[in-house]
Design an enzyme around this catalytic site. Structure first.
Site, PDB file in Angstrom:
ATOM      1  N   LYS A 295      75.146  45.587 -22.911  1.00  0.00           N
ATOM      2  CA  LYS A 295      74.365  46.513 -22.086  1.00  0.00           C
ATOM      3  C   LYS A 295      73.059  45.849 -21.711  1.00  0.00           C
ATOM      4  CE  LYS A 295      74.887  50.929 -20.952  1.00  0.00           C
ATOM      5  NZ  LYS A 295      76.230  51.492 -20.879  1.00  0.00           N
TER       6      LYS A 295
HETATM    7  N1  GLU Z   1      77.800  51.993 -17.625  1.00  0.00           N
HETATM    8  C1  GLU Z   1      79.141  52.455 -17.764  1.00  0.00           C
HETATM    9  C2  GLU Z   1      79.433  52.817 -19.210  1.00  0.00           C
HETATM   10  O1  GLU Z   1      78.543  53.151 -19.967  1.00  0.00           O
HETATM   11  C3  GLU Z   1      80.152  51.495 -17.156  1.00  0.00           C
HETATM   12  C4  GLU Z   1      80.159  50.113 -17.719  1.00  0.00           C
HETATM   13  C5  GLU Z   1      81.058  49.143 -16.946  1.00  0.00           C
HETATM   14  O2  GLU Z   1      81.735  49.555 -16.035  1.00  0.00           O
HETATM   15  O3  GLU Z   1      81.041  47.973 -17.312  1.00  0.00           O
HETATM   16  O4  GLU Z   1      80.561  52.877 -19.631  1.00  0.00           O
END
Ligand code: GLU
Length: 434
Positions: free
Chosen positions: A123
């Site tokens: 993240k």
């Molecule tokens: N931000 C989204 C999540 O928390 C998507 C992450 C992604 O598609 O890599 O799952």
């Protein structure tokens, strides 16, 4: 003899005393601990899996429109890449913290593992207030963050995506900046980008669509039909608005939605298309929406509805809210919306909580489809994307349900057990490289 938690050195993840109970990482770990015990996780693996593999911090200088340079703090945490390249969004918000990004990265690891994707978890986050940045400033910020992390990102290494306050345009800037440095167009380096740049059809709606699929699956388990269910949705961003829209298309009565300006309630049901159109014309907020009564955030969470969809941010449902909650199903569109101490209250009240790492996994699932399409240079129809997504979400829901039944635990712990197990098995097969 079964493993007990005292075989684990819990100090490895604890923050210095006094422990910060409000820390999202701590809140992730409290659930991980229970899963580790059920899995009799090897204590060394425990120690490894509760730490992020890598933490990157960057100071991002941006020339503001005034000509003055301002420096923003950005992070990219790679929690784990045992199953494949790490995957996860980047969020822009004034209250981003490293602790939060670490928790969100770990949730991505369990989420990708749970839905069987060949990805680890990561993240990113930048401490900034996107509402106060011009489009040009936002572009410079995004490009400099990407350039700083050029060595970290890559289609086989670490693949960013949208998260809170980031969108297709921001992903397009990431793609372009990375490609300029790589001296070739690398569209698989980022997902959630515009369809015209190699994005996937259905990606924008994917998280909300996944929330709908698992909510219908939960209704089915409780013998409820969508037509007789009322729904309240907290948060009207991409996830909340899509979930509200799709659930109402399925026949549910969505009686309340909310955004930062508060909750909007209409006991006869809101016209979600109209609410969406209103927000679009009103600078993205619901403020002043008239066909509803204005209610507080707390009132929304404790409304007498069948289904509650928290799709805003972490730590929204605390013990008191859980005690006053009327919903029978909670489908967590957001990451980490329920505090650990609320879990127990909800379990005692027999509320069926579809945990974040399952309920909102639709987004990363279609991100995976996008990555596959980019690498093949062959693009799918929206029907194909949706059908595969529905199938994967339904299957994940059934497996989590079965795992929870087997161990006599909540769906949340069932989901952690499944997520942690696959990573631990891969780790055992790969071994620890010395
Ligand atoms: N931000 C989204 C999540 O928390 C998507 C992450 C992604 O598609 O890599 O799952």
């Amino acid at each position: 003899m079964p493993f007990k938690l005292d075989v684990y050195d819990r100090s490895v993840y604890r923050e210095p005393a006094p422990i910060d109970r409000d820390s999202p990482f701590q809140s992730m770990m409290e659930r991980f601990d229970v899963a580790a015990e059920i899995l009799e996780l090897n204590p060394g693996f425990y120690e490894y899996l509760c730490r992020p593999a890598r933490v990157h911090m960057t100071s991002i200088p941006v020339e503001m429109d005034t000509g003055r340079v301002k420096v923003f703090e950005g992070y990219r945490v790679i929690h784990n890449n045992v199953l494949g390249p790490s995957k996860g969004g980047v969020r822009y918000a004034p209250d981003v913290t490293l602790n939060e990004v670490k928790a969100l990265a770990a949730w991505m690891t369990w989420k990708c593992s749970l839905v069987n994707l060949p990805f680890g978890g990561a993240k990113g986050g930048i401490i900034c207030d996107p509402d106060e940045l011009s489009r040009d400033e936002l572009e410079r910020l995004t490009r400099r963050y990407t350039a700083d992390l050029f060595d970290v990102f890559g289609p086989d290494k670490d693949i960013p995506a949208p998260d809170m306050n980031t969108n297709e345009q921001i992903m397009a800037w990431i793609l372009d900046t990375y490609s300029m440095h790589a001296r070739r167009t690398e569209n698989a380096v980022v997902t959630g980008k515009p369809v015209g740049l190699g994005g996937s059809k259905g990606r924008r709606q994917a998280t909300g669509r996944g929330v709908m699929t698992v909510t219908l699956a939960a209704m089915d388990r409780l013998g409820l039909s969508p037509g007789e269910c009322t729904v309240a949705v907290q948060g009207f961003g991409n996830v909340g608005s899509t979930a509200a829209d799709l659930l109402s298309q399925q026949g549910c009565t969505v009686v309340a939605v909310s955004d930062v300006t508060g909750g909007y309630y209409n006991e006869n049901g809101l016209n979600i298309q109209e609410v969406k159109a209103y927000a679009e014309q009103n600078g993205g907020t619901l403020s002043g929406y008239e066909n509803a009564t204005h209610i507080t955030n707390e009132e929304l969470l404790t409304l007498d509805v069948d289904v509650l969809v928290p799709a805003a941010k972490e730590d929204q449902i605390d013990k008191t809210i859980a005690e006053n909650m009327e919903a029978r199903i909670v489908a967590e569109g957001a990451n980490g919306p329920t505090r650990p101490e609320a879990d127990q209250v909800l379990q005692e009240k027999e509320v069926l909580v579809i945990p974040d790492i399952l309920a909102n996994a639709g987004g990363v699932t279609v991100s995976y489809f996008e990555w596959v399409q980019d690498r093949q240079g062959y693009f799918w129809t929206e029907d194909r994307v949706n059908q595969r997504l529905d199938r994967m979400m339904q299957k994940a829901f059934d497996k989590v349900y079965k795992t929870a039944e087997k161990h006599d635990v909540s769906l949340r712990i069932g989901a952690y057990v499944m997520g942690v197990r696959r990573v631990a098995e891969a780790l055992r097969m790969r071994g620890i490289y010395a």
